[in-house]
Design an enzyme around this catalytic site. Structure first.
Site, PDB file in Angstrom:
ATOM      1  NE  ARG A  34      -2.595  -7.186  -4.448  1.00  0.00           N
ATOM      2  CZ  ARG A  34      -3.398  -7.241  -3.404  1.00  0.00           C
ATOM      3  NH1 ARG A  34      -2.895  -7.466  -2.220  1.00  0.00           N
ATOM      4  NH2 ARG A  34      -4.687  -7.110  -3.527  1.00  0.00           N
ATOM      5  CE  LYS A  88     -11.740  -7.227   1.188  1.00  0.00           C
ATOM      6  NZ  LYS A  88     -10.430  -6.670   0.792  1.00  0.00           N
ATOM      7  CB  SER A 127      -4.169  -6.689   4.245  1.00  0.00           C
ATOM      8  OG  SER A 127      -3.816  -5.395   3.866  1.00  0.00           O
ATOM      9  CG  HIS A 143      -1.969  -0.972   1.337  1.00  0.00           C
ATOM     10  ND1 HIS A 143      -2.123  -1.798   2.429  1.00  0.00           N
ATOM     11  CD2 HIS A 143      -2.975  -1.283   0.489  1.00  0.00           C
ATOM     12  CE1 HIS A 143      -3.178  -2.582   2.244  1.00  0.00           C
ATOM     13  NE2 HIS A 143      -3.713  -2.301   1.075  1.00  0.00           N
TER      14      HIS A 143
END
Ligand code: COD
Length: 168
Positions: free
Chosen positions: A96, A42, A134, A18
């Site tokens: 990514r 989430k 994460s 990030h």
């Protein structure tokens, strides 16, 4: 006119991936607004205020290095509304692997339909930071692995503390 960009995410917790994207994005705009989403769906490890705190802890340094303004603010509701509130014409997202593409493609398309004057811009992190997520930081930390090269020091401390207290 001030060029404003929004970099939205869950940041649960913020990673060096990030931060890599934040530094690159800050170079493209006069003001970068990092939007930390509630994202209750989430089931985040960190509460919203702590996710904001951990991103903030790193952004002053980045802003000073890059010479742009970087704000970190929580947000709920629609991303395009949040962008409108801040006068942002650019949504920044990181890419990514190919696996990110489908979700990002749909999100960019939807957001463009909702707000045709706002463009989504995709950035990649450097090779060292490209594979960091994460999700895996939390998983590796939970299983006792070393995540110190994936997150900044304060985030590392807080992640280890959370993981430890969750186990007790
Ligand atoms: N390298 C490059 N990019 C990275 C890396 C890395 N190592 N790690 C993360 N990123 C990128 C991600 O691909 C993403 O673009 C961004 O950083 C933030 O990642 P996360 O995982 O923290 O955040 P997300 O993907 O969970 O955020 C999703 C939102 C909260 C932005 C989204 O759900 C949203 O907009 N919610 C608001 C409601 C809304 O408007 N919904 C409609 C959307 S069409």
């Amino acid at each position: 006119e001030l060029r404003v960009g929004i970099y939205p995410g869950t940041f649960d917790p913020v990673t060096n991936g990030h931060l890599d994207v934040i530094a690159r994005a800050a170079r493209l705009v006069d003001r970068l607004v990092v939007g930390v989403a509630i994202n209750a769906g989430k089931g985040p490890l960190f509460p919203l205020d702590e996710r904001v705190e951990l991103v903030k802890a790193e952004t002053d340094r980045i802003a000073a290095e890059v010479g742009s303004e970087v704000q970190v603010v929580p947000f709920t509701g629609l991303l395009v509304e949040f962008a409108r509130q801040y006068g942002a014409k650019m949504i920044i997202r990181g890419l990514r692997a190919v696996s990110d593409f489908d979700y990002e493609f749909q999100m960019a398309g939807m957001n463009h339909r909702l707000a045709p004057d706002v463009e989504t811009v995709f950035l990649m992190a450097s090779e060292t930071n490209q594979f960091i997520s994460s999700r895996f930081v939390k998983e590796v930390a939970t299983l006792g692995g070393d995540v110190s090269s994936f997150v900044p020091p304060l985030t590392l401390d807080r992640t280890l503390a959370r993981v430890r207290s969750r186990k007790e």
